[in-house]
Design a protein around this motif. Structure first.
Motif, PDB file in Angstrom:
ATOM      1  N   UNK A 456       1.029  -1.316  -0.074  1.00  0.00           N
ATOM      2  CA  UNK A 456       0.000  -0.094   0.060  1.00  0.00           C
ATOM      3  C   UNK A 456       0.701   1.138   0.138  1.00  0.00           C
ATOM      4  N   UNK A 457       0.556   2.103  -1.052  1.00  0.00           N
ATOM      5  CA  UNK A 457       1.374   3.482  -0.885  1.00  0.00           C
ATOM      6  C   UNK A 457       0.360   4.591  -0.666  1.00  0.00           C
ATOM      7  N   UNK A 458       0.870   5.602   0.007  1.00  0.00           N
ATOM      8  CA  UNK A 458       0.033   6.495   0.376  1.00  0.00           C
ATOM      9  C   UNK A 458       0.752   7.916   0.036  1.00  0.00           C
ATOM     10  N   UNK A 459       0.112   8.910  -0.552  1.00  0.00           N
ATOM     11  CA  UNK A 459       0.332  10.234  -0.971  1.00  0.00           C
ATOM     12  C   UNK A 459      -0.561  11.305  -0.348  1.00  0.00           C
ATOM     13  N   UNK A 639       7.700   0.321  -5.896  1.00  0.00           N
ATOM     14  CA  UNK A 639       8.324   1.649  -5.647  1.00  0.00           C
ATOM     15  C   UNK A 639       8.419   2.505  -6.723  1.00  0.00           C
ATOM     16  N   UNK A 640       8.435   2.068  -8.075  1.00  0.00           N
ATOM     17  CA  UNK A 640       8.515   2.647  -9.426  1.00  0.00           C
ATOM     18  C   UNK A 640       7.417   3.577  -9.536  1.00  0.00           C
ATOM     19  N   UNK A 641       6.368   3.316  -8.939  1.00  0.00           N
ATOM     20  CA  UNK A 641       5.063   4.008  -9.004  1.00  0.00           C
ATOM     21  C   UNK A 641       5.011   5.438  -8.559  1.00  0.00           C
ATOM     22  N   UNK A 642       6.023   5.584  -7.823  1.00  0.00           N
ATOM     23  CA  UNK A 642       5.998   6.887  -7.043  1.00  0.00           C
ATOM     24  C   UNK A 642       5.993   8.186  -8.069  1.00  0.00           C
ATOM     25  N   UNK A 658       1.354  17.551  -4.741  1.00  0.00           N
ATOM     26  CA  UNK A 658       1.608  16.289  -4.528  1.00  0.00           C
ATOM     27  C   UNK A 658       2.504  15.930  -3.458  1.00  0.00           C
ATOM     28  N   UNK A 659       2.510  15.379  -2.441  1.00  0.00           N
ATOM     29  CA  UNK A 659       3.414  15.222  -1.342  1.00  0.00           C
ATOM     30  C   UNK A 659       4.401  13.864  -1.907  1.00  0.00           C
ATOM     31  N   UNK A 660       5.279  13.657  -1.165  1.00  0.00           N
ATOM     32  CA  UNK A 660       6.187  12.432  -1.058  1.00  0.00           C
ATOM     33  C   UNK A 660       5.302  11.190  -1.182  1.00  0.00           C
ATOM     34  N   UNK A 661       5.505  10.319  -1.999  1.00  0.00           N
ATOM     35  CA  UNK A 661       4.667   9.045  -1.902  1.00  0.00           C
ATOM     36  C   UNK A 661       5.639   8.188  -1.048  1.00  0.00           C
ATOM     37  N   UNK A 662       4.755   7.436   0.010  1.00  0.00           N
ATOM     38  CA  UNK A 662       5.349   6.587   1.067  1.00  0.00           C
ATOM     39  C   UNK A 662       4.671   5.161   0.980  1.00  0.00           C
TER      40      UNK A 662
END
Length: 804
Positions: A456-459, A639-642, A658-662
């Motif tokens: 799961x990624x969050x931004x 991770x390449x989705x950021x 858009x903030x940093x993708x984590x």
């Protein structure tokens, strides 16, 4: 006296030159202990000891409101005005809006970025003594709601190239023009998270006039001569008067005062003190090791000392002679330790980055130099005094009677044994501390957070509030942004929430908190329960892997319908033994007309603040604001989705910030970063302590075996079995091991009290940690004793007899 000191110094340098092996071992040992202490002290000095960079910082305090369910609560704007008017214990009282508010899109100067702002009362800078480049906000500008702002030095350098001409010019924040009137120096930035400061009068009118909302954090300067106790009593009395005057909102609201230094750094004090205790014990172990070396070397030098005594040197002169050598060793070790600290300090700050305040102020300055010199000199006296006293007692007749070589006398044997006991005790204390942290951390990592963070990624996404209200924001997310992100390779599901789990600081319980009631139940005024509120999109629970326990999840058809989902903890507490689905809770209970909302489902609890904090009662509403955290479940770690997510967002709206993708896995890891910091450092230093103890024990026993070569050879020649000799030597080691373990357990019992706040579901007296550390250290000790003992049983008795 000066001549004697110069003579002693020359003798010490010649002596060390002729004993290079001893000098290298002693200097390196002290360097390791002093270097680790200096590095940790540089952090402690910056974080805990150095005064805050404000005018008379000792008089600055933070003022909070309190609630039965929230220990420290932000302040309602009318309450702040009453505090300012009625209090007599403060020279100044100022306010600023909390961090959850005033996020804005900075546009018109390159790529749009999200910046964090705060609204301040005009006297905030004066209260703190901040000197901006330019000027502060004038009272007249606050009264007229002028669009003026100050910016932080970091934002000034990052976006405006440190151009001083920005003062007086306009910048665009969320589509509105603001004139920059000043720049806040990085060193004095307060609050530290702010990028820009605006007039407090720009606060929404409802937030300025109602006591239902608590948007302000308050800082005050104590009057000279007024104690904290007196000021606290006055604030509590004012809170009681407000409770009587406004029972609907203030009946259970109190007041609390916290010194600003404690507010800034108090939460990390336990972890830093634990680490400093560990390195302090390492320094003591290093001193014990060098004391061993000096005792052994002092035994070999007793002949020279006895001759000096026979020629008229007093005992005091001999002690000063030996101490000069130990001080030279200590100073040289301290100098090398300082070099070690210079390289070790950046490692410590990188491990603690983001978790410990004021790390940017860490440096090897004059205070650190003085500390290094001071502990080096103290170590020199500490480890040199036993050998100096023993050497000064040398008697020429006794020395001349020795038929060859030197050996430990009874006093030296006892002194060596006592030092071994001390080494074992100190090492065991550090090991037990590390063991407790390891067990605590392992327990914490097995805690179920209530959601599935893997893949799961969050931004955080921020829409300009001047162009998007809540309804327009919901339409943009649903119809424009989500479809673009779903088209990216590897994306399975997309949702949004006003905050992601574990992305709220553990002290910010009130940031997304709300009071509520239950239809059919009566609550006293001011005693409504508190729950966390989450605004989510329909797919939020599926994306986050939060299980549905009863009823149903929210759907798009629930927009503008009075329905909610509640967490299990809320259902258990307020609907015990009942099915809450279909029941109603009351929202906006602090208004004249609360809203009844139907519960349509119950979901599992999530630990939104940290793994070690229990889940809060939570309500979930279907709603989208201009600023949301977008949650993306992917087929893999992806991770390449950021970058692709950032491009998709900007294609949807070029002004979108858009903030940093984590990754949520990283978010969960960061929630235990403070404990991990303490574990890594204490664990690493524990291994160093054990290594030093093992080396020290090995060295003492090796020297003991070397001085007893003839005795052991004679024993073997007279019929003693080699195993008997081995048992004899190991038995002597056990005589030091047992009291060392006992003393170490007692020392650990006293020292681990300061670790209580760093432990999770593990008692400071946990038996398994004590036992495991004792077994490990016993193994190391016996191994260190076995190696020289094995060399002893290989002695050729015939050779010993010929020498005899």
């Amino acid at each position: 006296m000066l001549n004697e000191a110069a003579h002693n110094l020359r003798w010490a340098l010649r002596s060390l030159k002729h004993s290079r092996g001893f000098a290298a071992a002693a200097i390196l040992t002290i360097a390791l202990g002093v270097g680790s202490n200096t590095a940790v002290f540089s952090v402690i000095q910056a974080v805990l000891l150095r005064p805050l960079p404000f005018r008379e910082p000792g008089r600055l305090v933070m003022l909070w409101e309190t609630h039965p369910e929230i220990r420290l609560l932000q302040v309602a704007a009318p309450d702040f005005e009453d505090w300012q008017r009625d209090s007599r214990s403060f020279d100044e009282m100022a306010a600023y809006t909390l961090q959850a508010m005033n996020k804005a899109a900075l546009t018109g100067c390159g790529e749009p970025v999200e910046v964090q702002g705060t609204m301040i009362s005009p006297n905030l800078l004066g209260t703190l003594g901040i000197q901006p480049i330019g000027r502060g906000i004038l009272p007249s500008e606050d009264k007229t709601r002028a669009h003026v702002t100050l910016i932080s030095e970091s934002l000034w350098r990052r976006k405006f190239g440190a151009d001083r001409s920005i003062v007086g010019k306009s910048i665009r924040l969320d589509g509105s023009e603001f004139t920059v009137v000043g720049i806040i120096p990085r060193r004095q930035a307060f609050p530290v998270w702010a990028d820009f400061w605006m007039p407090l009068s720009l606060l929404e009118p409802d937030l300025q006039t109602t006591r239902r909302f608590h948007p302000l954090e308050v800082i005050a300067r104590l009057r000279s001569g007024v104690s904290e106790e007196r000021a606290q009593a006055e604030m509590q009395a004012i809170a009681q008067r407000l409770a009587q005057a406004y029972p609907a909102t203030n009946r259970t609201v109190g007041a609390a005062m916290v010194p600003l230094a404690e507010q800034v750094s108090g939460s990390v004090r336990p972890a830093l003190l634990v680490v400093w205790t560990a390195v302090g014990l390492i320094l003591l172990i290093a001193c014990v090791n060098v004391s061993h070396l000096l005792l052994a070397r002092g035994a070999a030098m007793r002949r020279a000392a006895a001759i000096r005594a026979a020629l008229g040197a007093g005992r005091g002169q001999l002690i000063r002679l030996f101490l000069t050598e130990s001080l030279v060793v200590a100073i040289l070790g301290g100098a090398l330790g300082l070099v070690i600290a210079i390289y070790l300090t950046p490692v410590l700050t990188s491990l603690a980055a983001g978790e410990i305040p004021r790390l940017a102020e860490v440096s090897i300055d004059r205070g650190v130099f003085a500390f290094t010199f001071g502990i080096s000199a103290l170590c020199g006296i500490l480890f040199g005094l036993p050998a100096a006293i023993q050497g000064a007692r040398a008697d020429l007749n006794d020395v001349l009677k020795q038929t060859g070589g030197v050996s430990f006398g009874p006093r030296l044997v006892r002194a060596g044994a006592m030092l071994v006991v001390a080494e074992i005790a100190l090492s065991l204390a550090v090991l037990i501390g590390a063991g407790l942290l390891v067990k605590s951390f392992a327990t914490l990592l097995h805690v179920d957070p209530g959601f599935r963070p893997e893949n799961v990624l969050t931004v955080q996404v921020h829409l300009p509030v001047t162009n998007y209200d809540w309804a327009q924001s919901a339409k943009f997310f649903r119809d424009t942004l989500f479809p673009r992100i779903r088209q990216l390779p590897g994306v399975l599901q997309v949702a949004a929430s006003n905050t992601a789990p574990m992305m709220i600081d553990r002290t910010e319980h009130s940031r997304f908190a709300t009071r509520f009631g239950v239809v059919g139940r009566t609550f006293d005024l001011g005693r409504f329960p508190v729950a966390q509120i989450r605004w989510v999109s329909p797919d939020y629970f599926a994306v986050m892997g939060i299980p549905l326990k009863r009823g149903r999840v929210l759907t798009e058809s629930d927009h503008n319908r009075p329905v909610m989902i509640v967490s299990e903890s809320l259902a258990r507490r307020f609907f015990p033994g009942q099915d809450p689905v279909g029941r109603q809770i009351l929202m906006d209970v602090m208004t004249p007309k609360p809203n009844a909302v139907e519960i349509v489902g119950v979901v599992g609890d999530t630990r939104d603040f940290a793994l070690d904090l229990e889940a809060e009662p939570t309500v979930y509403s279907l709603s989208i604001s201009p600023t949301m955290n977008v949650m993306i479940r992917t087929a893999s770690t992806a991770g390449s989705l950021a970058r692709a997510i950032g491009r998709a967002a900007h294609l949807a709206n070029p002004e979108l910030v858009v903030d940093e993708v984590r990754s949520m896995d990283r978010v969960v890891e960061d929630s235990v970063a403070e404990r991990r910091f303490a574990l890594l450092l204490v664990g690493g230093f524990a291994l160093i302590a054990v290594a030093l103890a093992g080396i020290g024990i090995y060295g003492v026993l090796s020297y003991s075996v070397a001085t007893r070569t003839r005795e052991l050879g004679l024993r073997i020649a007279l019929g003693a079995g080699r195993r008997d000799v081995l048992r004899l030597l190991l038995k002597q080691s056990l005589l030091s091991l047992v009291p060392g373990l006992a003393a170490g357990c007692g020392l650990a019992f006293a020292l681990t009290r300061i670790m209580a706040s760093l432990l999770y579901q593990v008692a400071p007296t946990d038996p398994s940690s004590y036992a495991g550390a004792a077994v490990f250290l016993s193994t190391v000790t016996l191994l260190a004793a076995y190696l020289p003992a094995r060399r002893a049983i290989a002695i050729d008795p015939m050779q010993c007899l010929r020498e005899q």
